[in-house]
Scaffold this active site. Structure first.
Site, PDB file in Angstrom:
ATOM      1  N   ASP A 332       0.760  -1.282  -0.057  1.00 25.01           N
ATOM      2  CA  ASP A 332      -0.531  -0.214  -0.094  1.00 25.01           C
ATOM      3  C   ASP A 332       0.644   0.784   0.438  1.00 25.01           C
ATOM      4  O   ASP A 332       1.565   1.049   1.031  1.00 25.01           O
ATOM      5  CB  ASP A 332      -1.128   0.241   1.545  1.00 25.01           C
ATOM      6  N   ARG A 334      -0.972   4.226   0.376  1.00 25.86           N
ATOM      7  CA  ARG A 334      -1.598   5.641   0.046  1.00 25.86           C
ATOM      8  C   ARG A 334      -1.381   6.887   1.261  1.00 25.86           C
ATOM      9  O   ARG A 334      -1.244   7.488   1.845  1.00 25.86           O
ATOM     10  CB  ARG A 334      -3.134   5.705   0.231  1.00 25.86           C
TER      11      ARG A 334
END
Length: 420
Positions: A332, A334
């Site tokens: 990830d 983000r």
């Protein structure tokens, strides 16, 4: 089409990578001060290089299209926008968080009112542009009408109109990074941050490593759209309930209804909870961030889909994160550490109904000082069958749930469809 003749004033390339070649010192920016005049404006104009006091340009990822428009002759390089009647339909803030340099580091809290509060600089010839725009609109999603038919939502004529039109206030936000604050948020040295940004963008912004006097960076990335349902004043009223859904973009599901993930169903459910809360006298807020494929990008996302579907044993929940990491090198990107900034810009200090299962979002929000009273998981009947792989893998990884969390053996039995 008639192509306008370009202003011939700029015939030489002016390098701005060193203070000596930049000319006069730019206007200083005192990040985190409550008085906008003391804080100073964000100036990223390219028409007058000597005025610039930030690294990068306006419009985020769309800055490249502006460059193409100038190169093709479709746009004058020195065009100055006429901001008549463009001021915010609704005014938000200022809130105490605006003057806290630890609360907001990835957007300009004065971005929506920049042409107004810095009008004196405009009169002096500075090109002051907003990085936030606020307007009103109607949105209509067929699932919301279905919720009306099932009695979960009501047509009240104000928040939800006949036909299912939902009245919202929405804000578009461009990223504005205060580099010392970004570095502090991630627990790294500012010099390390600057070097990584410089090297990993192919040296696109040399000022990152040569202009330590420029502390603000407008990165060429996607921004955020905020959708507010109900009375804006209720957002900061402790006596009124507030619902929030923080949603990261998923074009395939959000727009085209792909069933390999829960994105659109969860987005719709979040909007529904926001409408219900607004109709109770509170407010609902949807934060929509341009972070496609966990900010890995759509190409990487589709490559991961292929890898999952073609794996030995098929698409399995126990290999969900592993296949992403094999392709992207990380699960990830983000970085939810920056996400709470927009909540602080709105003046949020408490969320009564957080429509999210993400432990990363929950941790980022609560660690930033915002209280979350209730967490709301996606109802089981809204999860597409092929998305079971995703949801069970996330629950096993620590996502919030009131239901059962499968062990490794049962997790391996949760499978999705193959490539068809």
């Amino acid at each position: 089409m008639t192509i306008p003749k370009q202003n011939g004033a700029s015939k030489h390339i002016v390098l701005t990578s060193h203070p000596s070649s930049f000319g006069p010192k730019p206007l200083p920016i005192q990040w985190g001060t409550s008085d906008p005049m003391e804080r100073g404006p964000i100036i990223a104009t390219l028409a007058k290089q000597t005025h610039r006091n930030v690294i990068g340009t306006h419009s985020g990822s769309y800055a490249i299209y502006r460059a193409l428009a100038v190169a093709s002759g479709a746009l004058q390089s020195d065009h100055r926008a006429d901001f008549t009647n463009t001021s915010p339909i609704e005014h938000l803030g200022p809130h105490p968080s605006w003057s806290n340099p630890d609360r907001i580091v990835s957007l300009d809290p004065f971005g929506a009112i920049a042409p107004e509060v810095f009008s004196g600089y405009c009169e002096q010839g500075y090109d002051i542009r907003p990085t936030i725009a606020i307007t009103k609109a109607h949105i209509n999603m067929p699932e919301l009408l279905a919720s009306v038919e099932k009695g979960r939502l009501q047509i009240d004529g104000k928040i939800m109109k006949p036909g299912g039109d939902l009245v919202v206030t929405k804000a578009a936000i461009e990223p504005v990074w205060y580099l010392p604050g970004i570095a502090k948020r991630f627990g790294i040295k500012e010099a390390e941050l600057r070097r990584a940004l410089f090297e990993q963008t192919g040296g696109m912004f040399p000022e990152l490593v040569t202009r330590s006097d420029l502390e603000v960076f407008l990165p060429p990335i996607g921004g955020i759209t905020v959708y507010i349902v109900g009375d804006i004043a209720a957002i900061t009223d402790p006596s009124k309930p507030l619902a929030v859904r923080v949603h990261d973009e998923c074009n395939g599901s959000d727009v085209f209804g792909s069933d390999i993930c829960t994105c659109r169903p969860y987005l719709v459910h979040g909007i529904e909870v926001c409408v219900q809360t607004a109709q109770e006298g509170g407010a609902g807020v949807i934060i929509y961030s341009r972070k496609e494929g966990r900010a890995l990008g759509e190409v990487t996302k589709f490559l991961v889909y292929n890898a999952r579907k073609r794996s030995v044993g098929g698409d399995r929940a126990d290999a969900y994160f592993e296949r992403t990491e094999c392709v992207a090198g990380v699960q990830d990107m983000r970085f939810q550490e920056l996400m709470p900034d927009v909540l602080h810009w709105l003046g949020i200090t408490r969320i009564d109904r957080m429509v999210s299962m993400s432990n990363m979002k929950f941790d980022a929000i609560t660690q930033s000082g915002i209280q979350i009273v209730e967490r709301i998981a996606i109802p089981d009947d809204l999860i597409p069958q092929d998305a079971r792989v995703e949801i069970e893998a996330k629950k096993a990884a620590g996502y919030y749930t009131t239901g059962e969390v499968l062990d490794s053996d049962d997790l391996s039995e949760v499978k999705g469809r193959g490539l068809e």
